[in-house]
Design an enzyme around this catalytic site. Structure first.
Site, PDB file in Angstrom:
ATOM      1  N   ASP A  67      57.086  18.609   9.048  1.00 38.90           N
ATOM      2  CA  ASP A  67      58.489  18.634   9.454  1.00 38.90           C
ATOM      3  C   ASP A  67      58.997  20.057   9.672  1.00 38.90           C
ATOM      4  OD1 ASP A  67      58.397  19.335   6.768  1.00 38.90           O
ATOM      5  OD2 ASP A  67      59.408  17.537   6.067  1.00 38.90           O
ATOM      6  N   ASN A 136      64.510  11.564  -3.966  1.00 38.02           N
ATOM      7  CA  ASN A 136      64.942  10.245  -3.473  1.00 38.02           C
ATOM      8  C   ASN A 136      63.774   9.452  -2.883  1.00 38.02           C
ATOM      9  OD1 ASN A 136      64.451  11.584  -1.101  1.00 38.02           O
ATOM     10  ND2 ASN A 136      66.534  11.467  -0.302  1.00 38.02           N
TER      11      ASN A 136
END
Ligand code: PGA
Length: 242
Positions: A67, A136
């Site tokens: 990313d 998360n």
């Protein structure tokens, strides 16, 4: 899923480096998927050490990073481009054109995403993907969502991720969007090694290993279905596993 728990970060990092070294020795033109962040830093340090000692060469290796932030200049010290050159690529004999990172400043981001997945395919697919994990449960920047993502795409970062990463940006605003391999891209890797350390990752690791397979609760839970996943954990990250 294979789960390995280490008493210290040095041995966890060495185990990750061992996996990469073994692969490159078997297949000198291996294709690696790489991650940024604190989790793989020790493994990269160890790979640099082995490379400097002449034990390992990246001359024919190809890499694809997971990313990159959108709209952050490559030269910014917080870009993942800068991270990878500082922590790995600048210290090994990889050919710069073989070290791919998504271009978060491409004029046509949708075309960049398609070209990135195409380049991975053309390289023969990823042999070994290194992953960190977010608090998360995100992998890459695949944040909790209603559905698992497929290919490389642009995503908006969640508050949890911005809170975790904004410390690196001092007073500068942190980008709120990123380009990331999709869950489908990651899942296509032949082998996956996920690194996690510390209490803050314990809940995400529990959800990854023992939770429902849910893109909302924990994107990494999809890894339960992959045939070759190894988790390298410290005791704190593993502490909620029953
Ligand atoms: P970290 O980040 O390795 O810096 O903890 C992992 C992630 O958020 O994916």
């Amino acid at each position: 899923m294979k789960i390995c728990v280490f008493s210290d970060y040095t041995s966890l990092s060495a185990a990750c480096a061992d996996g990469i070294e073994t692969l490159i020795k078997e297949k000198p033109d291996a294709v690696l998927g790489l991650a940024t962040g604190a989790s793989p830093e020790g493994a990269y340090e160890e790979l640099i050490r082995r490379s400097r000692a002449g034990e390992l060469s990246f001359r024919a290796v190809k890499t694809f990073n997971l990313d990159e932030y959108c709209g952050l200049p490559r030269a910014d010290r917080n870009s993942y481009y800068s991270f990878m050159w500082e922590h790995l690529f600048g210290h090994i004999d990889i050919a710069p054109e073989n070290a791919r990172i998504p271009d978060g400043n491409a004029p046509d981001l949708a075309a960049e995403c398609l070209a990135y997945d195409e380049a991975i395919k053309e390289a023969g697919g990823i042999d070994l993907q290194v992953l960190g994990i977010g608090r998360n449960g995100h992998i890459g920047f695949n944040e909790p969502a209603d559905a698992f993502t497929k290919g490389t795409h642009v995503t908006r970062l969640t508050k949890s991720t911005i809170d975790a990463n904004k410390r690196y940006f001092d007073d500068n605003p942190m980008p709120e969007a990123a380009i990331t391999m999709g869950i489908g891209t990651i899942f296509s890797a032949k082998r996956i090694v996920l690194l996690a350390t510390g209490k803050k990752k314990a809940e995400a690791i529990k959800n990854t290993v023992q939770g429902d397979i849910s893109p909302r609760q924990c994107p990494a839970s999809i890894l339960q279905l992959h045939p070759d996943v190894t988790l390298l954990l410290d005791e704190e990250a593993a502490s909620l596993l029953g």
